[in-house]
Design a protein around this motif. Structure first.
Motif, short mmCIF file in Angstrom:
data_model
loop_
_atom_site.label_atom_id
_atom_site.label_comp_id
_atom_site.label_asym_id
_atom_site.label_seq_id
_atom_site.Cartn_x
_atom_site.Cartn_y
_atom_site.Cartn_z
N GLU A 42 0.85 -1.19 0.00
CA GLU A 42 0.00 0.00 0.00
C GLU A 42 0.88 1.23 0.00
OE1 GLU A 42 -2.90 0.04 3.20
OE2 GLU A 42 -2.81 -2.15 3.28
N ALA A 43 0.51 2.20 -0.82
CA ALA A 43 1.14 3.53 -0.82
C ALA A 43 -0.01 4.53 -0.70
CB ALA A 43 1.95 3.75 -2.08
N PRO A 44 -0.55 4.68 0.52
CA PRO A 44 -1.80 5.44 0.69
C PRO A 44 -1.71 6.92 0.33
CG PRO A 44 -0.84 4.91 2.82
CD PRO A 44 -0.04 4.19 1.78
N HIS A 45 -0.55 7.50 0.36
CA HIS A 45 -0.42 8.93 0.08
C HIS A 45 0.25 9.22 -1.26
CE1 HIS A 45 -1.97 9.94 4.00
NE2 HIS A 45 -1.15 9.04 4.53
N ALA A 46 0.33 8.21 -2.12
CA ALA A 46 0.87 8.44 -3.46
C ALA A 46 -0.17 9.23 -4.27
CB ALA A 46 1.19 7.12 -4.14
N PRO A 47 0.21 10.12 -5.10
CA PRO A 47 1.54 10.46 -5.56
C PRO A 47 2.22 11.54 -4.71
CG PRO A 47 -0.03 11.62 -6.90
CD PRO A 47 -0.82 10.79 -5.92
N HIS A 48 1.48 12.16 -3.79
CA HIS A 48 2.01 13.29 -3.02
C HIS A 48 3.22 12.91 -2.17
CE1 HIS A 48 -1.44 15.48 -4.43
NE2 HIS A 48 -2.23 14.52 -3.95
N PHE A 50 5.70 11.21 -2.95
CA PHE A 50 6.93 11.27 -3.74
C PHE A 50 7.53 12.68 -3.76
CE2 PHE A 50 4.63 7.67 -5.81
CZ PHE A 50 5.46 6.68 -5.32
N LEU A 51 6.76 13.66 -3.32
CA LEU A 51 7.23 15.05 -3.28
C LEU A 51 7.80 15.42 -1.92
CD1 LEU A 51 4.19 16.60 -5.18
CD2 LEU A 51 6.36 15.80 -6.13
N GLU A 52 7.75 14.49 -0.96
CA GLU A 52 8.26 14.75 0.40
C GLU A 52 9.76 14.99 0.39
OE1 GLU A 52 7.07 15.03 3.52
OE2 GLU A 52 4.98 14.82 2.90
N SER A 53 10.20 15.91 1.22
CA SER A 53 11.63 16.18 1.33
C SER A 53 12.22 15.60 2.62
CB SER A 53 11.90 17.69 1.25
OG SER A 53 11.22 18.33 2.31
N GLN A 54 11.36 15.11 3.51
CA GLN A 54 11.83 14.53 4.76
C GLN A 54 12.50 13.18 4.50
OE1 GLN A 54 8.53 14.08 7.39
NE2 GLN A 54 8.32 16.26 7.80
N GLU A 55 13.41 12.83 5.41
CA GLU A 55 14.04 11.51 5.34
C GLU A 55 13.03 10.45 5.80
OE1 GLU A 55 17.18 10.30 4.40
OE2 GLU A 55 17.21 12.28 3.46
N PRO A 56 12.96 9.33 5.09
CA PRO A 56 12.03 8.28 5.50
C PRO A 56 12.52 7.57 6.77
CG PRO A 56 13.32 7.57 3.63
CD PRO A 56 13.68 8.99 3.88
N ARG A 57 11.57 7.10 7.55
CA ARG A 57 11.86 6.30 8.75
C ARG A 57 11.22 4.93 8.51
NH1 ARG A 57 8.84 8.81 12.41
NH2 ARG A 57 7.36 7.14 12.70
N LEU A 58 12.01 3.88 8.66
CA LEU A 58 11.51 2.53 8.40
C LEU A 58 11.26 1.79 9.71
CD1 LEU A 58 13.89 1.54 5.49
CD2 LEU A 58 11.50 2.21 5.31
N GLU A 59 10.16 1.06 9.75
CA GLU A 59 9.81 0.21 10.89
C GLU A 59 9.64 -1.21 10.37
OE1 GLU A 59 6.16 1.95 12.18
OE2 GLU A 59 7.09 3.88 12.66
N GLU A 88 4.64 11.92 9.89
CA GLU A 88 3.50 11.12 10.36
C GLU A 88 2.80 10.39 9.22
OE1 GLU A 88 2.72 10.53 13.58
OE2 GLU A 88 4.59 11.61 13.92
N ARG A 89 3.17 10.70 8.00
CA ARG A 89 2.50 10.10 6.84
C ARG A 89 3.20 8.81 6.41
NH1 ARG A 89 1.37 15.00 2.78
NH2 ARG A 89 1.06 13.22 1.43
N VAL A 90 2.38 7.84 6.05
CA VAL A 90 2.91 6.55 5.59
C VAL A 90 3.28 6.66 4.12
CG1 VAL A 90 2.36 4.12 5.18
CG2 VAL A 90 1.62 5.23 7.29
N GLY A 91 4.54 6.39 3.83
CA GLY A 91 4.98 6.34 2.44
C GLY A 91 4.53 5.04 1.81
#
Length: 170
Positions: A42-48, A50-59, A88-91
């Motif tokens: 699931e990529a619930p916030h795609a396509p937006h 992909f425009l994030e500039s924050q570093e991803p955090r993996l769990e 707070e957004r799921v990539g």
């Protein structure tokens, strides 16, 4: 006068079944099949996202399960959930179960438990890693690889947790 062509015959001994019996008692461990049992992406916030500039955090969440199938066959499953967050957004959220069927025979219960808990996951895990890496990259996210796992330490930790939960129930 003796006949130099005379043969001394010894009675033939019946065929021995001991080698066949010994062969059937040898420890047996065979990989029958490896397969992707279940997978969800699931990529619930795609396509937006992909425009994030924050570093991803993996769990990560990882677990194993097994099921005796009969006839010396056992299915061993590794379940993995990876969640990638940007703030707070799921990539993306990916859940997968990679499984294999193994034939295990003529070993002690202790050896069987070690094979199912350590050796089998060691064999299955690279398939899971490759499938998840491919899925995530094909979904337009940066390359991702699950870390190597020390399955012996994982098994010992899981056994300690079982013992601890069993002690608290009593």
């Amino acid at each position: 006068m003796t006949d130099s062509n005379s043969k001394t015959e010894t009675p033939a001994s019946p065929p021995s079944s001991q080698p066949a019996a010994a062969e059937s008692q040898r420890p047996l461990f065979n990989l029958q099949r490896v397969y992707l049992k279940d997978c969800s992406f699931e990529a619930p916030h795609a396509p937006h996202i992909f425009l994030e500039s924050q570093e991803p955090r993996l769990e990560f969440q990882l677990d194993t399960a097994e099921e005796e199938l009969g006839n010396n066959l056992v299915e061993v499953v590794i379940r993995c959930t990876v969640t990638c967050r940007f703030g707070e957004r799921v990539g993306f959220l990916v859940e997968a179960k990679e499984a294999a069927i193994f034939e295990i025979a003529n070993v002690s219960d202790e050896q069987r438990a070690l094979l199912k808990g350590i050796t089998c996951p060691t064999i299955v895990y690279p398939y899971l890693r490759a499938n998840l890496s491919d899925l995530i990259q094909r979904s337009s996210f940066p390359p991702f690889h699950l870390a190597e796992i020390n399955w012996e330490a994982f098994y010992q930790q899981k056994q300690a947790q079982k013992a601890e939960s069993g002690a608290t129930r009593q």
